[in-house]
Design an enzyme around this catalytic site. Sequence first.
Site, mmCIF file in Angstrom:
data_model
loop_
_atom_site.group_PDB
_atom_site.id
_atom_site.type_symbol
_atom_site.label_atom_id
_atom_site.label_comp_id
_atom_site.label_asym_id
_atom_site.label_seq_id
_atom_site.Cartn_x
_atom_site.Cartn_y
_atom_site.Cartn_z
ATOM 1 N N GLY A 62 -21.584 11.351 -1.717
ATOM 2 C CA GLY A 62 -21.594 12.531 -0.840
ATOM 3 C C GLY A 62 -22.757 13.458 -1.145
ATOM 4 O O GLY A 62 -23.114 14.320 -0.342
ATOM 5 N N ARG A 63 -23.327 13.290 -2.339
ATOM 6 C CA ARG A 63 -24.454 14.167 -2.697
ATOM 7 C C ARG A 63 -25.469 13.431 -3.560
ATOM 8 O O ARG A 63 -26.245 14.054 -4.278
ATOM 9 C CB ARG A 63 -23.958 15.412 -3.416
ATOM 10 C CG ARG A 63 -23.139 15.127 -4.667
ATOM 11 C CD ARG A 63 -22.978 16.391 -5.455
ATOM 12 N NE ARG A 63 -22.006 16.234 -6.515
ATOM 13 C CZ ARG A 63 -21.752 17.153 -7.402
ATOM 14 N NH1 ARG A 63 -22.385 18.304 -7.360
ATOM 15 N NH2 ARG A 63 -20.848 16.959 -8.334
ATOM 16 N N GLY A 68 -23.604 18.571 -0.238
ATOM 17 C CA GLY A 68 -24.552 17.580 -0.748
ATOM 18 C C GLY A 68 -25.373 18.064 -1.929
ATOM 19 O O GLY A 68 -26.273 17.369 -2.397
ATOM 20 N N ARG A 122 -30.508 10.366 -12.228
ATOM 21 C CA ARG A 122 -29.610 9.563 -13.078
ATOM 22 C C ARG A 122 -30.090 8.123 -13.114
ATOM 23 O O ARG A 122 -30.491 7.564 -12.099
ATOM 24 C CB ARG A 122 -28.196 9.652 -12.510
ATOM 25 C CG ARG A 122 -27.174 8.861 -13.281
ATOM 26 C CD ARG A 122 -25.784 9.415 -13.087
ATOM 27 N NE ARG A 122 -25.230 9.112 -11.777
ATOM 28 C CZ ARG A 122 -24.025 9.507 -11.389
ATOM 29 N NH1 ARG A 122 -23.259 10.220 -12.187
ATOM 30 N NH2 ARG A 122 -23.566 9.207 -10.196
ATOM 31 N N ARG A 142 -18.749 0.477 -8.621
ATOM 32 C CA ARG A 142 -17.536 1.015 -9.240
ATOM 33 C C ARG A 142 -16.307 0.202 -8.858
ATOM 34 O O ARG A 142 -16.358 -0.578 -7.897
ATOM 35 C CB ARG A 142 -17.299 2.453 -8.718
ATOM 36 C CG ARG A 142 -18.509 3.338 -8.804
ATOM 37 C CD ARG A 142 -18.626 4.248 -7.572
ATOM 38 N NE ARG A 142 -19.954 4.886 -7.545
ATOM 39 C CZ ARG A 142 -20.198 6.105 -7.994
ATOM 40 N NH1 ARG A 142 -19.216 6.847 -8.436
ATOM 41 N NH2 ARG A 142 -21.421 6.590 -7.980
ATOM 42 N N ASP A 180 -13.194 5.688 -8.707
ATOM 43 C CA ASP A 180 -14.588 5.791 -8.258
ATOM 44 C C ASP A 180 -15.506 6.227 -9.401
ATOM 45 O O ASP A 180 -16.725 6.208 -9.246
ATOM 46 C CB ASP A 180 -14.713 6.769 -7.078
ATOM 47 C CG ASP A 180 -14.117 8.124 -7.393
ATOM 48 O OD1 ASP A 180 -12.932 8.168 -7.762
ATOM 49 O OD2 ASP A 180 -14.824 9.137 -7.286
ATOM 50 N N ASP A 197 -20.375 9.652 -14.655
ATOM 51 C CA ASP A 197 -19.846 10.852 -14.026
ATOM 52 C C ASP A 197 -19.307 11.860 -15.021
ATOM 53 O O ASP A 197 -18.126 11.906 -15.324
ATOM 54 C CB ASP A 197 -18.795 10.497 -12.957
ATOM 55 C CG ASP A 197 -19.289 10.969 -11.612
ATOM 56 O OD1 ASP A 197 -20.072 11.933 -11.595
ATOM 57 O OD2 ASP A 197 -18.915 10.387 -10.589
HETATM 58 P P1 AMP Z 1 -16.967 13.501 -8.349
HETATM 59 O O1 AMP Z 1 -15.777 14.355 -8.625
HETATM 60 O O2 AMP Z 1 -18.274 14.100 -8.765
HETATM 61 O O3 AMP Z 1 -16.805 12.099 -8.838
HETATM 62 O O4 AMP Z 1 -17.074 13.426 -6.746
HETATM 63 C C1 AMP Z 1 -16.080 12.859 -5.942
HETATM 64 C C2 AMP Z 1 -16.618 12.633 -4.546
HETATM 65 O O5 AMP Z 1 -16.965 13.887 -3.930
HETATM 66 C C3 AMP Z 1 -17.868 11.783 -4.480
HETATM 67 O O6 AMP Z 1 -17.774 10.994 -3.313
HETATM 68 C C4 AMP Z 1 -18.975 12.802 -4.373
HETATM 69 O O7 AMP Z 1 -20.123 12.270 -3.765
HETATM 70 C C5 AMP Z 1 -18.335 13.876 -3.513
HETATM 71 N N1 AMP Z 1 -18.914 15.212 -3.729
HETATM 72 C C6 AMP Z 1 -18.821 15.980 -4.841
HETATM 73 N N2 AMP Z 1 -19.485 17.155 -4.663
HETATM 74 C C7 AMP Z 1 -20.027 17.120 -3.415
HETATM 75 C C8 AMP Z 1 -20.826 18.022 -2.642
HETATM 76 N N3 AMP Z 1 -21.220 19.216 -3.115
HETATM 77 N N4 AMP Z 1 -21.184 17.631 -1.384
HETATM 78 C C9 AMP Z 1 -20.795 16.453 -0.888
HETATM 79 N N5 AMP Z 1 -20.037 15.562 -1.565
HETATM 80 C C10 AMP Z 1 -19.653 15.876 -2.817
HETATM 81 MG MG MG Z 2 -17.849 10.435 -8.992
#
Ligand code: AMP
Ligand code: MG
Length: 488
Positions: A95-96, A129, A179, A186, A255, A265
């Site tokens: 997502g980002r 993002g 990274r 995953r 994930d 992560d």
């Molecule tokens: P994480 O908790 O970092 O593993 O993120 C979980 C999911 O949320 C993943 O699909 C990330 O890409 C998405 N995500 C986290 N933060 C953002 C953000 N600021 N904008 C868009 N997607 C996000």
């Molecule tokens: Mg993640």
Amino acid sequence: MSFKTSEHSGSGAGWRWDHSYKQLPALYFSHALPQPVRQPSVVIFNEPLAVSLGLDKELLEAGIFTGNIIPPGADPIAQAYAGHQFGHFTGLGDGRAILLGAHFATDGGLYDIQLKGAGRTPYSRGGDGRAALGPMLREYIISEAMHALGIPTTRSLAVAKTGENVERAEILEGAVLTRVAASHIRVGTFQWVAAHEDKPALEALSDYTRERHFPEIPAGEMRHFDFFEAVMERQAALIARWLHVGFIHGVMNTDNMALCGETIDYGPCAFMDEYDPKTVFSSIDRAGRYAYEKQAAIARWNLARLAEAMLPVLHDDQKTAVDMANEALGKFDGRFQFHWLAGMRAKLGLFTKEEDDASLIQDLLNAMQAHRMDFTNTFRTLSDESAMTTCPFEQTDLTEWHRRWIERLKRQPQNQAEASQRMRDQNPAVIPRNHLVEQALTAASEGNLEVMNRLLAVLARPYESGHLTEYTSPAPAGSPAYQTFCGT
Ligand code: AMP
Ligand code: MG
């Protein structure tokens, strides 16, 4: 199916790209470009890592680390995946994060180069993002500390500021983390294709991941099963390593479990000071799902989700496939225990094996918990050669334990110096202690990078002696309980 890697030479900076991931069916990714930011500026750059990747620092402009400049030969995508987050299944995806491609390092290794916080993608849902400076620097510090501790992990090549703000609970400076990972495939990537019920696509992903990370597995009929077992083995070893250094990942959603066996992560993760197996740092983990002591059981749970996703390729007959998966999963606890015990023996200077070692280890841990002792320092104190003769602790249960341990050491052929050396190689003197990481991040947010750079230099040599006590001491007495946060 067999995948071909090919080399697309980039600029003189040394990029040598591979885009073999894109030979997978289209459901695994979307083309996505980083969104340029206002003012790229590099906050921290990992020179030794750049050298090992074969990249020339002088030719890497700041804009590369925010996505303003796409290096020649890169072919940016966002990867699709699903995941169980705290037990609930969701479709996710980068997502980002934007994957520029994989890069052939000078050592022949192939590494994903990913920009985290590079803007919205087709998988962003409601998110912006973006990422904030503090959490990206935190990932940089902890991932590099894990690497120096000898634990498989993604690495951090750079953090660059965007010159733009991000809105969270407060307004923060935006940043992008570059990274570096063996890959970003995953458990959730397999769950994504399983949800699409597309067997050829599943087979392609399994073959691709096996060829990339487990090339030693022969390409016969049992290859998917053998691959599953190999993934399981790496996870068992990885979680044992986390426990040996007191690491709590904090968000072991499917994930966030990479099949290459690297820690990935760094969100709400942290190292514990006082030994307490129930330790949780994440503010949202109220049930303690991802507590220190639960990590092996959670890894097994995640692997069961991987097995479920892989059933169609394990065997054509559904019942046989389920039996095969269960048989493999049934070995997880034993494999984890094997790695845990081997590492704990080393932490206590033991070279040989005795039946009672597990209870010797457990009795020490119980006493450490009862007396709220610092996990890292207890083992490091025992690693000093003087501890081989004099008990460094005063409590009666510990002096009693110490006597048993000395007796045990005497029953192996190695001498005290050898045992002590083994312990110093296994028990770090420094870990990224929460209060030190916070101090470094606070200073960095005020524009002072010195505190962080000094901390990073110490964390790069965790097993050496002679560090300043400010780096080896636990948080001062009376410090508030440490909490970490998701949604950064
Ligand atoms: P994480 O908790 O970092 O593993 O993120 C979980 C999911 O949320 C993943 O699909 C990330 O890409 C998405 N995500 C986290 N933060 C953002 C953000 N600021 N904008 C868009 N997607 C996000
Ligand atoms: Mg993640």
